[in-house]
Design an enzyme around this catalytic site. Sequence first.
Site, PDB file in Angstrom:
ATOM      1  N   HIS A   1       2.051   3.211  -9.096  1.00 37.45           N
ATOM      2  CA  HIS A   1       1.826   1.773  -9.305  1.00 37.45           C
ATOM      3  C   HIS A   1       2.978   1.171 -10.114  1.00 37.45           C
ATOM      4  O   HIS A   1       3.426   0.060  -9.836  1.00 37.45           O
ATOM      5  CB  HIS A   1       0.492   1.533 -10.016  1.00 37.45           C
ATOM      6  CG  HIS A   1      -0.688   1.997  -9.210  1.00 37.45           C
ATOM      7  ND1 HIS A   1      -0.871   1.652  -7.891  1.00 37.45           N
ATOM      8  CD2 HIS A   1      -1.758   2.783  -9.532  1.00 37.45           C
ATOM      9  CE1 HIS A   1      -1.989   2.207  -7.433  1.00 37.45           C
ATOM     10  NE2 HIS A   1      -2.545   2.901  -8.422  1.00 37.45           N
TER      11      HIS A   1
ATOM     12  N   LEU B   1      10.020 -20.552  -5.497  1.00 39.44           N
ATOM     13  CA  LEU B   1       9.091 -19.717  -4.741  1.00 39.44           C
ATOM     14  C   LEU B   1       7.745 -19.717  -5.459  1.00 39.44           C
ATOM     15  O   LEU B   1       7.691 -19.579  -6.673  1.00 39.44           O
ATOM     16  CB  LEU B   1       9.628 -18.278  -4.694  1.00 39.44           C
ATOM     17  CG  LEU B   1       8.691 -17.201  -4.140  1.00 39.44           C
ATOM     18  CD1 LEU B   1       8.674 -17.248  -2.608  1.00 39.44           C
ATOM     19  CD2 LEU B   1       9.122 -15.804  -4.597  1.00 39.44           C
TER      20      LEU B   1
ATOM     21  N   ASP C   1       0.833  -1.208   0.000  1.00 40.98           N
ATOM     22  CA  ASP C   1       0.000   0.000   0.000  1.00 40.98           C
ATOM     23  C   ASP C   1       0.869   1.261   0.000  1.00 40.98           C
ATOM     24  O   ASP C   1       1.974   1.261   0.536  1.00 40.98           O
ATOM     25  CB  ASP C   1      -0.912  -0.023   1.235  1.00 40.98           C
ATOM     26  CG  ASP C   1      -2.047   0.980   1.134  1.00 40.98           C
ATOM     27  OD1 ASP C   1      -2.389   1.394   0.007  1.00 40.98           O
ATOM     28  OD2 ASP C   1      -2.595   1.356   2.187  1.00 40.98           O
TER      29      ASP C   1
HETATM   30  C1  IPE Z   1      -5.425  -2.564  -0.027  1.00 40.64           C
HETATM   31  O1  IPE Z   1      -5.113  -1.218  -0.153  1.00 40.64           O
HETATM   32  C2  IPE Z   1      -5.451  -3.216  -1.378  1.00 40.64           C
HETATM   33  C3  IPE Z   1      -4.150  -3.357  -2.036  1.00 40.64           C
HETATM   34  C4  IPE Z   1      -2.994  -3.042  -1.528  1.00 40.64           C
HETATM   35  C5  IPE Z   1      -4.197  -3.922  -3.352  1.00 40.64           C
HETATM   36  P1  IPE Z   1      -6.250  -0.107  -0.242  1.00 40.64           P
HETATM   37  O2  IPE Z   1      -5.544   1.185  -0.378  1.00 40.64           O
HETATM   38  O3  IPE Z   1      -7.232  -0.449  -1.286  1.00 40.64           O
HETATM   39  O4  IPE Z   1      -6.943  -0.251   1.184  1.00 40.64           O
HETATM   40  P2  IPE Z   1      -7.741   0.814   2.045  1.00 40.64           P
HETATM   41  O5  IPE Z   1      -8.768   1.443   1.147  1.00 40.64           O
HETATM   42  O6  IPE Z   1      -6.736   1.814   2.522  1.00 40.64           O
HETATM   43  O7  IPE Z   1      -8.322   0.033   3.179  1.00 40.64           O
HETATM   44  C1  IPE Z   2      -1.878   0.196  -3.272  1.00 40.23           C
HETATM   45  O1  IPE Z   2      -1.581   1.558  -3.318  1.00 40.23           O
HETATM   46  C2  IPE Z   2      -2.113  -0.373  -4.661  1.00 40.23           C
HETATM   47  C3  IPE Z   2      -3.520  -0.656  -4.970  1.00 40.23           C
HETATM   48  C4  IPE Z   2      -4.490  -0.578  -4.135  1.00 40.23           C
HETATM   49  C5  IPE Z   2      -3.830  -1.036  -6.326  1.00 40.23           C
HETATM   50  P1  IPE Z   2      -2.717   2.661  -3.283  1.00 40.23           P
HETATM   51  O2  IPE Z   2      -3.129   2.948  -4.678  1.00 40.23           O
HETATM   52  O3  IPE Z   2      -3.799   2.258  -2.364  1.00 40.23           O
HETATM   53  O4  IPE Z   2      -1.918   3.886  -2.695  1.00 40.23           O
HETATM   54  P2  IPE Z   2      -2.446   4.919  -1.609  1.00 40.23           P
HETATM   55  O5  IPE Z   2      -2.859   4.132  -0.423  1.00 40.23           O
HETATM   56  O6  IPE Z   2      -3.572   5.668  -2.235  1.00 40.23           O
HETATM   57  O7  IPE Z   2      -1.249   5.782  -1.328  1.00 40.23           O
HETATM   58 MG    MG Z   3      -4.083   2.494  -0.378  1.00 43.34          MG
END
Ligand code: IPE
Ligand code: IPE
Ligand code: MG
Length: 253
Positions: A50, A144, A33
């Site tokens: 990303h 892995l 995240d």
């Molecule tokens: C969780 O992150 C999903 C992934 C890392 C793919 P999110 O950014 O979607 O989660 P929330 O919304 O902060 O709970």
């Molecule tokens: C996690 O990073 C990746 C996905 C959920 C696809 P985020 O896109 O949630 O990044 P933040 O949390 O907004 O910084």
């Molecule tokens: Mg996020």
Amino acid sequence: MDFTSSLKASIEIPTIKELQKRNIPAHVAIIMDGNGRWAKKRKLPRIAGHRAGVKVLINIVEVCVELGLKFLTVYSFSIENWQRPQEEVKGLMRLFRRAIGEQLDALSKNGVKLKLLGSEESVPPEVFKSFKDAEYKTKDNKNLTLNIAFNYGSRQEIVNAVKRICDNVKKNKLKVEELDENILSSFLYTGKIPDPDLLIRTGGELRASNFLLWQIAYTEFCFTKTLWPDFSKEQFLRAIYNYQQRNRRFGKL
Ligand code: IPE
Ligand code: IPE
Ligand code: MG
């Protein structure tokens, strides 16, 4: 408060050899995240975060192979993530497909077996196909197993398992009295994979976000404020070292 001060530079980076003298976890799960915030800080579009995140994942996969870890499960796209703006979702779908295409040979060379955890529903067919092709091409690899949780939701996974169990009961393939934790586990996407020993969440949020809810019953947690694109091999090694210092009691004394 950062619950993961031990991931900071204040302790020396343990070497892979040192870590291997102790218990290497069989299965590490990661909630990757913080990509969006990483991009925002740089005044870049979220998709740039990303993209940077994919590069980090490749590094972490490499270090997992070097360590001799057996399973790495990464959360790449949740069912809830469909609710993001169309532009981001579309960009992510393109990125998944391209990343698999570009990385497949390198993954194979490293003996990595790819496995998709998630539902096919709503996924563009060409994206789903690229995952399935990658699974097929890497199916005999032994180092892995990289589980990609994509279009994944843990509650949905459990509901889906319960439906299939009911179906088996209806068809007399399974007796209600026989149902136990192991059987239920075997109906989840994770099947016979051991439960994660360690779950790392980057990006500073202290929540599970519908990830592996059944499987993390006795998993150790490691939360770090580091945004995923800034996460390094060194921090991963520190997380493993930190895990090795813990006393897992499983409710016993
Ligand atoms: C969780 O992150 C999903 C992934 C890392 C793919 P999110 O950014 O979607 O989660 P929330 O919304 O902060 O709970
Ligand atoms: C996690 O990073 C990746 C996905 C959920 C696809 P985020 O896109 O949630 O990044 P933040 O949390 O907004 O910084
Ligand atoms: Mg996020």
